[in-house]
Each structure stands twice: as C-alpha cells, then as structure tokens.
Design a protein around this motif. Structure first.
Motif, short mmCIF file in Angstrom:
data_model
loop_
_atom_site.label_atom_id
_atom_site.label_comp_id
_atom_site.label_asym_id
_atom_site.label_seq_id
_atom_site.Cartn_x
_atom_site.Cartn_y
_atom_site.Cartn_z
N GLU A 161 1.04 -1.16 0.16
CA GLU A 161 0.09 -0.17 0.08
C GLU A 161 0.83 1.33 -0.33
N ALA A 162 2.36 1.10 0.79
CA ALA A 162 3.04 2.41 0.32
C ALA A 162 3.54 2.39 -0.64
N LEU A 163 3.74 1.44 -1.51
CA LEU A 163 4.00 1.50 -2.77
C LEU A 163 2.94 1.57 -4.49
N LYS A 164 1.62 2.05 -2.77
CA LYS A 164 0.26 2.69 -4.65
C LYS A 164 0.05 1.62 -4.57
N ILE A 165 0.14 -0.19 -4.18
CA ILE A 165 0.54 -1.28 -5.56
C ILE A 165 -0.66 -1.84 -4.56
N ASP A 166 -1.53 -2.11 -5.55
CA ASP A 166 -3.07 -2.86 -5.07
C ASP A 166 -2.72 -4.73 -4.34
N PRO A 167 -3.01 -4.35 -3.36
CA PRO A 167 -2.89 -6.54 -2.76
C PRO A 167 -3.61 -6.88 -3.43
N ALA A 168 -4.90 -6.53 -3.78
CA ALA A 168 -6.17 -7.43 -4.60
C ALA A 168 -5.34 -8.02 -5.44
N ASN A 169 -4.03 -7.50 -6.40
CA ASN A 169 -3.33 -8.11 -7.15
C ASN A 169 -2.03 -9.18 -6.86
N LYS A 170 -2.06 -9.54 -6.03
CA LYS A 170 -1.25 -10.18 -5.56
C LYS A 170 -1.83 -11.28 -4.64
N THR A 171 -0.48 -12.37 -4.41
CA THR A 171 -1.11 -13.70 -3.16
C THR A 171 -0.45 -13.25 -2.37
N LEU A 172 -0.13 -14.08 -1.22
CA LEU A 172 0.37 -14.15 -0.14
C LEU A 172 0.17 -16.39 0.06
N VAL A 173 1.45 -16.63 -0.51
CA VAL A 173 0.86 -17.82 -0.03
C VAL A 173 1.97 -18.25 1.61
N PHE A 174 1.33 -19.17 2.12
CA PHE A 174 1.60 -19.29 3.58
C PHE A 174 1.63 -21.15 3.39
N SER A 175 3.42 -21.07 4.04
CA SER A 175 4.05 -23.11 3.98
C SER A 175 4.40 -23.19 4.94
N ASP A 176 4.69 -22.73 6.44
CA ASP A 176 5.11 -23.00 7.28
C ASP A 176 4.21 -23.41 8.42
N GLY A 177 4.34 -24.85 8.66
CA GLY A 177 4.28 -26.32 9.21
C GLY A 177 1.82 -25.57 9.62
N LEU A 178 1.67 -25.78 8.38
CA LEU A 178 0.02 -25.91 9.06
C LEU A 178 -0.58 -26.53 8.59
N ASP A 179 -1.79 -27.30 9.29
CA ASP A 179 -3.19 -27.95 9.03
C ASP A 179 -4.42 -26.54 8.19
N PHE A 180 -5.23 -28.09 8.05
CA PHE A 180 -6.38 -27.41 7.41
C PHE A 180 -6.96 -26.49 8.49
N ARG A 235 -8.82 -9.10 1.20
CA ARG A 235 -7.60 -7.99 0.90
C ARG A 235 -6.62 -8.29 -0.54
N VAL A 236 -6.03 -9.50 -0.40
CA VAL A 236 -5.42 -10.53 -0.69
C VAL A 236 -5.88 -11.06 -1.14
N ASN A 237 -4.84 -12.23 -2.46
CA ASN A 237 -5.66 -13.78 -2.56
C ASN A 237 -4.49 -14.49 -1.97
N THR A 238 -4.93 -15.15 -1.58
CA THR A 238 -4.31 -16.39 -0.59
C THR A 238 -3.79 -18.26 -0.92
N SER A 239 -3.06 -18.67 -0.98
CA SER A 239 -2.67 -19.82 -0.78
C SER A 239 -1.90 -20.25 -0.13
N PHE A 240 -1.94 -22.12 0.34
CA PHE A 240 -1.45 -22.37 0.87
C PHE A 240 -0.69 -24.33 0.51
N GLY A 241 0.60 -23.50 1.23
CA GLY A 241 1.29 -24.88 1.05
C GLY A 241 1.34 -26.02 2.56
N ILE A 242 0.41 -27.81 2.29
CA ILE A 242 0.86 -27.79 3.42
C ILE A 242 1.58 -29.15 2.90
N GLY A 243 2.56 -29.31 4.10
CA GLY A 243 3.34 -30.82 4.01
C GLY A 243 3.19 -31.79 4.67
N THR A 244 3.87 -31.69 5.48
CA THR A 244 4.14 -32.33 6.73
C THR A 244 2.82 -32.98 7.32
#
Length: 407
Positions: free
Chosen positions: A300-319, A332-341
């Motif tokens: 937002e400080a850079l004047k870039i719309d977060p709605a056009n970006k994706t946050l990928v979470f991949s640290d120790g996740l479960d559902f 507010r922003v796109n999300t995606s999740f990497g679930i491993g162990t």
C-alpha cells in the motif's frame, strides 16, 4: 509406478529444485557449495546409517526418461531447451555425499558444484524419513493412512460450514518429510478424489505428472543464500537475487520468498519495480498474520493494489490454521497454502521427523538465513552472522537472539 527404492527418479523431488538448477546453470554454473544435514527432532538417527548409505549409493541409477522430460516441458514451458538437455543427462554422484556418525549422531554433508549437489536435498531427507518410518512405525498401514486422510478431509468440509471456501486453495508440499513415497501417492490420490476444487497441485513433478495435477513451486532459501557467496556487496545480495530471478523467468514463477533475512529487511528491499514484477510472496517462518500485514502495508505504501497479489503460506500448516489465515486475509489479497508434513507424514499414530538439509557455504564464504522464527539458524560462524545482520540493519534484539543460537 513404485520401485524398490525410496526415491522413484530425478523428478521425485520438489519442483523448485529444478527451477533453481536452471538458474544456477545459466547464472552461476561454476559455483561450489556445501550442504549439511540437521535434525531438529530429539531422536538418534545413527541406527539408519547403513540403510541410508545403501539407498543413496544407488541414486546414480536415477535418470529422467524422455516421456517424463516431454511432460515436464509441457508442465513448465519456461524451462529452456538447454536446461532440459542438461537434466536429461543429469546423474547423481553419491561420491559427493559424506555420511557418518559425529558426536553420537547421524552426520550428512554434500560438497561440489551447486548444479550437482543442490538436488540431493530432497532425496536425502525423503529417503531417511522413509527408512526410519519403515522400521519404527510398521503399524502405519495403507488402511491407517486412508482413515487419517479421510478424517482430515472431513475436517476441511466441517470448516466450510462456517466460512465460504470457494476461493480456498492448497498444494501438497510434503515430499521432503513424507512418510514414504507410497504414502504420498496414496494421500494425493485421496485429496484429488475428495477435494478436487481445493487441491491446487503438488510440488512433486513426478506425482504431478502421474495425477495430471499442476506442479507448483518457485524458489527456496538457497537461491537467495547463494548470492551471499557471489561477487556482490553483502547488503545488496537479497535484492540482486530477486532481480536475477526475474531475469531468468521474466515474470513467471513470480512468488518471492521473504524470510532469508527477515520480513523487515525484505520489505526495505521491496521497491516499486520488484513489487510490480512479482505476483506474490511466500511465508515460511514467524507469525503469519504479522508477516502478511507487514507486506500489505508495504504494498500500500508503494501504491500497489494487494488485491492483485497472492500471499502463499507454507509454515507448519494444517487445514485449521490455513483456513484461519484464509479467513483473516479474505477480500484483501489472494491466498494460497502449501501443506506438507501434516498431510504426508502425520497419520495420528506416528511422530514425523523435523529435519532439514541446508546450504551452509558457497565457495569459501559462509552463508546463512536469519528467519522470522527462532531455532531455524544453521550457521556456526558468529563473525559472518554479525556482518550479515549489520549489512541488513537487523535490530539489536534480533541480533542477540540469533547469536544466542550459535554454539
């Protein structure tokens, strides 16, 4: 598809090992490196040394077949012809590995050209995990794996009763710590059958081909760490690594990893040009909500719309954790999740290993990451860590915490 080895082929790995190998081939083909294994679990793995050595000694037989190569080219058209030719002729050299017992524990290291030894990371970890599990947990049968996985799938359906999961997407990130190849294959089949809308893909190229799923992954910590050992001023290495990735892939594979120096240092390096060139960012340590809020504030400080970006979470996740994050950032922003162990190694009656194999040296230069979570430092050189934190203006409290972890 199954063979009498833990690793089923060169493509039985994490996809980002291939994308980074291409970048090394084009940009740093002569760089030598050193990797070290570290077990974070309080468990003696030395009894598996002989079994592990036997398995890894056989890796020289692994190769990419022509049908696999053609499928990979279709999966990932940004992999260039010269790299695909390199990969077709690539063979593991087990002579680059050193296995033994040190201070009563299992010791594994690799030394050689980065283009040769980087690909050892995932097979070494997956092989050790499968060997240990086959000995320690004979009660984990295909029936137990199915019961546990169907229970997890039912949990996601229950979570959907209180939140709209229409945009919820997750991928399999479980190859390195999987219970076994057969288990990963079985679980992925169940996920594809029961969660076809939510399952976005897998980081395993071989299984992606088998199940006709998208293959996912961009870069790992090693890409940014490698630049610490190249001929760049230390303070510029993170930004140069991100720029060189863009130079290699021209806006494709545009998810940047943020926690090699920490999210604050990453946000300082994230200028308008880089933020515009990357489609999103991946979190792998620290408080995920704090991390996401800091990135959104920077965009937002850079004047870039977060709605056009994706946050990928991949640290120790479960559902449950993933859905909570999905709910928090929804709209507010796109999300995606990497679930491993949790998906590929935890079946309710066993304890997965917490282990890593990390890059520790490039040429004669130590390298390190200063993650957003305590306990993820793998560097014994206090002087280098001090220099790295000074170069990136890491705050004093974090410096003290990092140095306290170095023996």
């Amino acid at each position: 598809m199954l063979m009498n080895t833990c690793i089923q082929g060169v493509l039985d790995t994490d996809f980002y090992k291939l994308t980074m190998q291409q970048a090394y081939l084009h940009q740093a083909p002569d760089v030598e490196a050193e990797w070290e294994f570290h077990c974070r679990s309080d468990e003696d793995l030395s009894p598996y040394l002989d079994l592990l050595r036997e398995e890894l000694d056989g890796m020289h037989r692994l190769a990419v077949t022509l049908p696999q190569l053609r499928a990979l080219s279709r999966q990932a058209p940004y992999l260039q012809t010269d790299y695909l030719d390199f990969l077709y002729h690539f063979r593991f050299d087990p002579g680059l590995l050193r296995l033994g017992i040190d201070k009563g524990g299992l010791s594994i290291s690799a030394r050689g050209l980065q283009t040769d030894i980087s690909l050892f990371e995932i097979p070494v970890l997956a092989t050790l995990s499968e060997l240990r599990n086959s000995v320690r947990y004979p009660e984990v049968t295909p029936e137990q794996i199915e019961r546990s996985t169907l229970s997890k799938i039912a949990e996601l359906h229950r979570l959907g009763d209180s939140v709209d999961l229409a945009a919820f997407r997750f991928s399999d990130f479980g190859t390195r710590r999987r219970f076994s190849f057969a288990a990963q294959q079985q679980v992925l089949g169940l996920l594809k059958q029961h969660l076809p809308e939510q399952l976005a893909g897998t980081s395993n190229p071989l299984l992606a081909q088998h199940f006709e799923l998208p293959v996912v992954g961009t870069m790992a910590h090693e890409w940014l760490q490698t630049h610490q050992g190249l001929n760049y001023p230390l303070a510029s290495t993170q930004k140069v690594a991100l720029e060189n990735w863009v130079r290699e892939y021209h806006g494709q594979l545009g998810i940047a990893l943020t926690d090699v120096i920490g999210i604050d240092a990453f946000c300082r390096d994230l200028d308008f040009q880089l933020a515009s060139q990357y489609s999103g960012f991946r979190q792998d340590s620290g408080d995920p909500i704090l991390w996401g809020e800091k990135l959104l504030a920077r965009l937002e400080a850079l004047k870039i719309d977060p709605a056009n970006k994706t946050l990928v979470f991949s640290d120790g996740l479960d559902f449950s954790r993933a859905v909570a994050l999905y709910r928090h950032f929804s709209g507010r922003v796109n999300t995606s999740f990497g679930i491993g162990t949790w998906l590929m190694a935890d079946f309710g009656v066993n304890q997965p290993l917490n282990m890593v194999m990390k890059l520790v040296r490039v040429g004669r230069q130590p390298v390190a990451k200063i993650s957003d979570s305590p306990g993820k430092i793998l560097c014994r050189d206090r002087a280098y860590l001090n220099s790295l934190m000074e170069a990136f203006a890491v705050e004093a409290s974090v410096r003290h915490q990092v140095l306290s972890q170095v023996v």
